[in-house]
Design an enzyme around this catalytic site. Structure first.
Site, PDB file in Angstrom:
ATOM      1  N   ASP A   1       1.030  -1.753   1.834  1.00  0.00           N
ATOM      2  CA  ASP A   1       0.094  -1.091   0.931  1.00  0.00           C
ATOM      3  C   ASP A   1       0.399   0.402   0.785  1.00  0.00           C
ATOM      4  OD1 ASP A   1      -2.093  -0.379  -0.564  1.00  0.00           O
ATOM      5  OD2 ASP A   1      -3.522  -0.474   1.090  1.00  0.00           O
TER       6      ASP A   1
ATOM      7  N   ASP B   1       0.604   1.716  -6.403  1.00  0.00           N
ATOM      8  CA  ASP B   1      -0.090   1.076  -5.291  1.00  0.00           C
ATOM      9  C   ASP B   1       0.366  -0.370  -5.123  1.00  0.00           C
ATOM     10  OD1 ASP B   1      -1.837  -0.028  -3.488  1.00  0.00           O
ATOM     11  OD2 ASP B   1      -3.656   0.716  -4.445  1.00  0.00           O
TER      12      ASP B   1
END
Ligand SMILES: *[C@@H]1O[C@H](CO)[C@@H](O)[C@H](O)[C@H]1NC(C)=O
Ligand SMILES: *[C@@H]1O[C@H](CO)[C@@H](O)[C@H](O)[C@H]1NC(C)=O
Ligand SMILES: *[C@@H]1O[C@H](CO)[C@@H](O)[C@H](O)[C@H]1NC(C)=O
Ligand SMILES: *[C@@H]1O[C@H](CO)[C@@H](O)[C@H](O)[C@H]1NC(C)=O
Length: 441
Positions: A139, A324
């Site tokens: 992430d 992201d």
């Protein structure tokens, strides 16, 4: 309609060119309960709304940081200073590789295989903490690393690997409280210190989180925890503790960059990879173009020059974009979503759910322009999931994050169609065109 779950038995074999010479036999068999997005029509809209809420939750961790409000001002002024400088769309280039990037070689490089859950929902890899193995979501939109603690009794911990500090001879307790809101809910616990291995690299004395509370959202998913790959200042542990990546760089284990090739689930025999300390030349065509990170806010935040639908521009100005890898869709300001969908034939706004419905057989090609280079999102990735035989939820959904910035949250809808490079040394994000996958649909 009846809730239908798919029970899938899967054998995890995250092998890697550079990993785990001593642990080759470590295969885990897990029973995974998955919601099948593609065949549950009602669920498609709920799922899209859930994914938006995930992103809003995740970014609300940072909305109140003192540093965030300062950064918002500076980003606003950068964006304003670039108004009226939209790229010349007639002369888009394929970019150039920057000279300074691959030359840093105090550390090494290694490529490990990554896995895809729930039709490109997110991607994960294996790490070893002390002497225990975990699957962790990769992430770039956060900076905490955590796994469930042995004493966590919630259902979401009971069906995942849990860290037992008594069994790790290298573990040192630290015991500082931390908590974080996530897409997948929330997690909290205390900090600990241990040696953590990813690929062939080991970070010594890495601070990580032992979660003794993990919300139930994580029950259906394979990964045990999350590896945040943003900058240190977003780490909510010890007020900005070094991330795993940051420690590996400081300890000169790897070069200061990492890069991804994300596999599409329908390209079943393609292999997603994470390359630590370099790039995997076999996964992209042409050159990598780099975009400077425009703020110290802690995100991989760069300038989006333009968004096109079938070559027609849909934005009046540049936008700040957060890259992201832990977000599934493209979540963009409501006004931008409206302008963009106006260019997609037969698109409709579902005002009750605040999502767009587009024909499942749309031929519209959305492209994003970064650093003067066009990167395409093919029609098959523009449709998130069907709500009927012919209508699909658009993978580009309205959502206003980090107000008042007009943030574009650029997730897997875009990222699985490019090769992406996260250069910590030079604070820049690079993209290259994905190698065309021969067997894909
Ligand atoms: C689809 O999912 C929704 C929400 O999770 C559920 O209420 C509904 O019963 C499901 N429908 C089918 C056909 O499985
Ligand atoms: C928050 O930012 C202001 C203005 O930059 C600064 O004066 C203040 O010390 C900061 N507070 C904290 C807790 O960092
Ligand atoms: C960009 O790359 C593609 C294929 O890799 C090539 O066909 C095209 O001519 C290139 N464009 C420019 C402007 O270099
Ligand atoms: C779990 O163990 C940690 C120490 O590893 C401790 O700080 C925490 O309070 C414990 N939590 C529960 C719920 O027992």
């Amino acid at each position: 309609m009846k809730l239908s779950f798919l029970f899938i038995i899967s054998v995890i074999t995250i092998s890697s060119i550079c990993a785990y010479p001593n642990n080759k036999q470590l295969h885990t068999i897990n029973l995974v309960k998955r919601v099948n997005v593609a065949t549950n029509y009602t669920n498609a809209i709920e799922k899209a709304k859930y994914l938006r809420q995930e992103a809003i939750n995740k970014y609300s961790n940072y909305q109140d940081l003192n540093s965030t409000s300062n950064a918002i001002n500076s980003i606003s002024s950068i964006i304003n200073s670039k108004k009226g400088t939209l790229p010349n769309l007639a002369s888009l280039s394929n970019g150039t590789i920057s000279d300074n990037i691959l030359s840093k070689s105090e550390g090494g490089q290694c490529t490990l295989n990554i896995k895809n859950i729930n039709q490109d929902l997110s991607y994960y890899a294996k790490i070893t903490i002390g002497n225990q193995n975990f699957n962790i979501i990769l992430d770039t939109g956060s900076s905490n690393l955590w796994v469930p603690n042995k004493n966590c009794t919630s259902a979401s911990c009971q069906n995942h690997n849990r860290f037992d500090s008594n069994k790790s001879p290298t573990f040192k307790s630290e015991g500082n409280q931390w908590s974080i809101l996530y897409g997948i809910g929330s997690a909290s616990g205390v900090t600990g210190i241990d040696d953590i291995k990813i690929g062939k690299f080991t970070a010594n004395s890495q601070i990580f989180g032992l979660a003794d509370a993990v919300s139930d959202d994580n029950i259906p998913f394979q990964p045990d925890g999350i590896l945040g790959m943003g900058f240190d200042n977003l780490n909510t542990m010890d007020n900005g503790a070094p991330t795993l990546i940051s420690t590996l760089i400081k300890q000169k284990k790897m070069n200061p960059l990492f890069s991804f090739h994300f596999q599409h689930y329908y390209d079943y025999d393609d292999q997603g990879t994470l390359t630590l300390g370099g790039v995997d030349e076999s996964k992209f065509d042409g050159k990598i173009t780099y975009n400077p990170v425009i703020s110290e806010i802690g995100f991989w935040l760069i300038v989006l020059d333009a968004a096109l639908v079938n070559k027609t521009p849909t934005l009046s100005a540049i936008r700040p974009a957060i890259i992201d890898t832990g977000t599934t869709l493209l979540i963009i300001p409501s006004n931008d979503a409206e302008e963009l969908h106006k260019q997609i034939p037969d698109s409709e706004f579902d005002s009750q759910d605040n999502v767009y419905i587009i024909p499942c057989d749309t031929t519209a090609v959305v492209s994003l322009i970064f650093g003067g280079v066009e990167y395409k999102i093919p029609p098959r990735d523009l449709t998130f999931a069907p709500i009927s035989g012919t209508q699909c939820v658009s993978a580009i959904i309205p959502g206003d994050l980090l107000y008042p910035l007009p943030i574009w949250l650029v997730g897997q809808t875009f990222l699985k169609n490019v090769y992406s490079v996260f250069d910590m040394g030079n604070k820049q994000v690079g993209f290259a065109q994905n190698k065309k996958y021969a067997h894909g649909k």
